[in-house]
Design a protein around this motif. Sequence first.
Motif, PDB file in Angstrom:
ATOM      1  N   GLU A 133       0.841  -1.140   0.115  1.00 38.42           N
ATOM      2  CA  GLU A 133      -0.033   0.002   0.021  1.00 38.42           C
ATOM      3  C   GLU A 133       0.782   1.267   0.084  1.00 38.42           C
ATOM      4  N   THR A 134       2.026   1.237   0.630  1.00 35.64           N
ATOM      5  CA  THR A 134       2.947   2.446   0.769  1.00 35.64           C
ATOM      6  C   THR A 134       3.319   2.659  -0.728  1.00 35.64           C
ATOM      7  N   ALA A 135       3.832   1.535  -1.360  1.00 34.48           N
ATOM      8  CA  ALA A 135       4.366   1.886  -2.666  1.00 34.48           C
ATOM      9  C   ALA A 135       3.145   2.677  -3.500  1.00 34.48           C
ATOM     10  N   TYR A 136       2.150   2.074  -3.619  1.00 35.16           N
ATOM     11  CA  TYR A 136       1.082   2.688  -4.223  1.00 35.16           C
ATOM     12  C   TYR A 136       0.656   4.134  -3.651  1.00 35.16           C
ATOM     13  N   TYR A 137       0.915   4.191  -2.529  1.00 36.42           N
ATOM     14  CA  TYR A 137       0.376   5.606  -2.021  1.00 36.42           C
ATOM     15  C   TYR A 137       1.606   6.590  -2.347  1.00 36.42           C
ATOM     16  N   ILE A 138       2.891   6.233  -2.471  1.00 34.54           N
ATOM     17  CA  ILE A 138       3.884   7.130  -2.771  1.00 34.54           C
ATOM     18  C   ILE A 138       3.775   7.367  -4.264  1.00 34.54           C
TER      19      ILE A 138
ATOM     20  N   LYS B 273       7.871 -12.357   1.370  1.00 37.74           N
ATOM     21  CA  LYS B 273       6.804 -11.227   0.898  1.00 37.74           C
ATOM     22  C   LYS B 273       7.435  -9.800   1.195  1.00 37.74           C
ATOM     23  N   ILE B 274       7.738  -9.773   2.352  1.00 36.65           N
ATOM     24  CA  ILE B 274       8.203  -8.394   2.733  1.00 36.65           C
ATOM     25  C   ILE B 274       9.329  -7.784   1.969  1.00 36.65           C
ATOM     26  N   SER B 275      10.370  -8.660   1.999  1.00 34.04           N
ATOM     27  CA  SER B 275      11.507  -8.190   1.187  1.00 34.04           C
ATOM     28  C   SER B 275      11.127  -8.112  -0.285  1.00 34.04           C
ATOM     29  N   GLU B 276      10.134  -8.965  -0.912  1.00 33.23           N
ATOM     30  CA  GLU B 276       9.775  -8.760  -2.232  1.00 33.23           C
ATOM     31  C   GLU B 276       9.269  -7.129  -2.373  1.00 33.23           C
ATOM     32  N   ARG B 277       8.443  -6.736  -1.549  1.00 30.56           N
ATOM     33  CA  ARG B 277       7.782  -5.402  -1.562  1.00 30.56           C
ATOM     34  C   ARG B 277       8.845  -4.559  -1.438  1.00 30.56           C
ATOM     35  N   GLN B 282      11.957   0.119  -3.296  1.00 24.20           N
ATOM     36  CA  GLN B 282      13.340   0.701  -3.370  1.00 24.20           C
ATOM     37  C   GLN B 282      13.362   1.251  -4.820  1.00 24.20           C
ATOM     38  N   ASP B 283      12.398   0.850  -5.702  1.00 23.08           N
ATOM     39  CA  ASP B 283      12.971   1.351  -7.178  1.00 23.08           C
ATOM     40  C   ASP B 283      12.069   2.706  -7.136  1.00 23.08           C
ATOM     41  N   LEU B 284      10.897   2.889  -6.386  1.00 22.60           N
ATOM     42  CA  LEU B 284      10.085   4.037  -6.405  1.00 22.60           C
ATOM     43  C   LEU B 284      10.585   5.313  -5.627  1.00 22.60           C
ATOM     44  N   VAL B 285      11.355   4.858  -4.527  1.00 22.20           N
ATOM     45  CA  VAL B 285      11.653   5.930  -3.606  1.00 22.20           C
ATOM     46  C   VAL B 285      13.123   6.004  -4.113  1.00 22.20           C
ATOM     47  N   PRO B 286      13.549   7.492  -4.534  1.00 19.66           N
ATOM     48  CA  PRO B 286      14.779   8.008  -4.989  1.00 19.66           C
ATOM     49  C   PRO B 286      15.971   7.670  -3.803  1.00 19.66           C
ATOM     50  N   GLY B 287      16.949   7.304  -4.440  1.00 20.31           N
ATOM     51  CA  GLY B 287      17.828   7.260  -3.193  1.00 20.31           C
ATOM     52  C   GLY B 287      18.155   6.227  -2.377  1.00 20.31           C
ATOM     53  N   CYS B 288      17.205   5.161  -2.794  1.00 23.39           N
ATOM     54  CA  CYS B 288      17.185   3.765  -1.982  1.00 23.39           C
ATOM     55  C   CYS B 288      18.150   2.844  -2.491  1.00 23.39           C
TER      56      CYS B 288
END
Lengths: 158, 453
Positions: A133-138, B273-277, B282-288
């Motif tokens: 959900e956080t990914a989508y939210y971002i 699962k958690i690590s997969e997400r 990581q791709d979304l957030v710049p600088g990760c």
Amino acid sequence: MASADKPINTDVPEKDVFALHFLQSLSNLRRQNTFNSPEKTNDRVKKIKKAAYVSMARAAGGTSRLWSRALLRRAAKETNKVVRFSRRKKRVTWLRRRSNRRDPVEEEEKEAERLRNLVPGGGAMETSKLIEETAYYIKCLSMQVKVMQCLVDGLSPK
Amino acid sequence: MENELFMNAGVSHASEMTSLSSSTSPAMLNWASMETHQVEQSITRDVPRDCFYFEKSTEQSIFGSAPSSHVSSSPTPLNSNFSGGGGAGENYVIRELVGNLGYVGDIYGAPPASIGNSSGSCYATPMMSSPPLDAFSGDSRFAERAARFSCLGNRSFNGRGAETVPINGELTRVSSTSALKPPPAANRPVNLPGKEKLNPRSVLIPQLPHLLIYQRKLKRRKIRIRREVETQKKMERKRNHLIHTKILSMSGLDEAKPPIVTVSPNESVRREKISERMKLLQDLVPGCNKVTGKALMLDEIINYVQSLQRQVEFLSMKLSSVNTRLDFNMDALMSKDIFPSSNNQQVLRLESSSDILLADHHCHTLQLNPNDSSNNIMNPMETSESRSFNSQLPTLAHFTDSISQFSTFPGDDLHSIIHMGFAQNHISESNQVHSTSFQGPSNQVPSHMKAEL
């Protein structure tokens, strides 16, 4: 069970959808008589902010996401509207909230706590779902920010 | 995204700027030009000579070619700026300027280092180009700074003008939007009575944008610092709370857990699962990408979300102030503002051109000059066509604008966008009339585009 996961879908609708919703909400706001009074700046700001979030939630797919649902519910609470969501989910989320309260012992759960506070509706989710959900939210947030930025740029005097 | 990181690396300290590589330096220069251009716009346009020298020296020092020698040859403000020495008021202001370039350039989400952010995250809030915002209260320091800044501005940075080399599309956009705004109507009526005391508008009209920029920057910094402190306090409290709850839970009975989807014995599955997400995030957030480990990444993510939320709040504040002043013209908005995402150079051309443009001319010119940032070819065509268009209904201008904007996009988007744009026009009836009349040419446009594509 890991192999049975369907691929995580974090596609966000295009920018124009966000723009459309936001503009609609803004025009609605504008039609209110009290909106343009210059004295109540803070009220206006809050209203716009709320409109931004609500329009973002709607643009992102209405009630199909937990956080958007929570956002809409929160917004509706303030306006005393009746919002109907499927009750089954409600019960599950309530139970999950209870179980989550007991969890935060490990390090990552503590971090997840912080995330839960940030993302609307986060308290009711398990950690993996929370991250999704956080990914989508971002994504939605960044779209919304872009839209608003464009608006402001366009509206600011040339 | 890499560009943003690059800029982040470059902007973090003013002292590092002399050592910037040449690839980022034009970027920096653009930001400098943008910021300075804002300064310039609000001030009378008489340009003393030393401003030009100042600019030159700025360039040289930023390009890092023998900075010390060049700096020494440059006028003193630059010297003191880059060496970090305090000096006259304008030096201080310039340093502030340069140090805040990161904020200034952050309009499109480029993450500069935030000064007040102890955790070192790269995200900061967007800074506007030049809108005068009255919604913020300032300190007496701001008035002081405004005074300094005004005397700075008088010998300031003209000469950059609108010619900006497009280094990358993003920066071009940044510089274009600032460069193309005419000097703000500094005589615009202020609608916030509560801010009269701090509002220098009545007294020193030219400084207002800068004053507000500073106000905004400092306020954002304050907010950020406050939030950092708050979050840290929260963490402390939570940890204490957790210790208590842990003690209680260990002593108490473990009730049978209600049936949840993932059963607790499948810890490994859950973690997977958690690590997969997390990888997704990581791709979304710049600088990760550099950061490994869940805790640090989660920190980054949290900071990013917080910064995004703050951006939304900030932009809504800005919108509210802007909204009072201007007429909320829906079709103009839909046309001009929302969609400059696809090709920034084309947008530069579109925004800089006059209001009334023909759609098909846009198609032609766009095909001809995809990378040309000058408007020379378009202008003669524009004027002739604009005259003919002018004879028609004036509100059609909006639609030509919208269509010309839309012509930057591939054809299939156009229909939806145009329909959306027209759907918005239930506000005024006349618009509807024009919209129907305009359906003809608008339908021609996508076919035109498709044929040429």
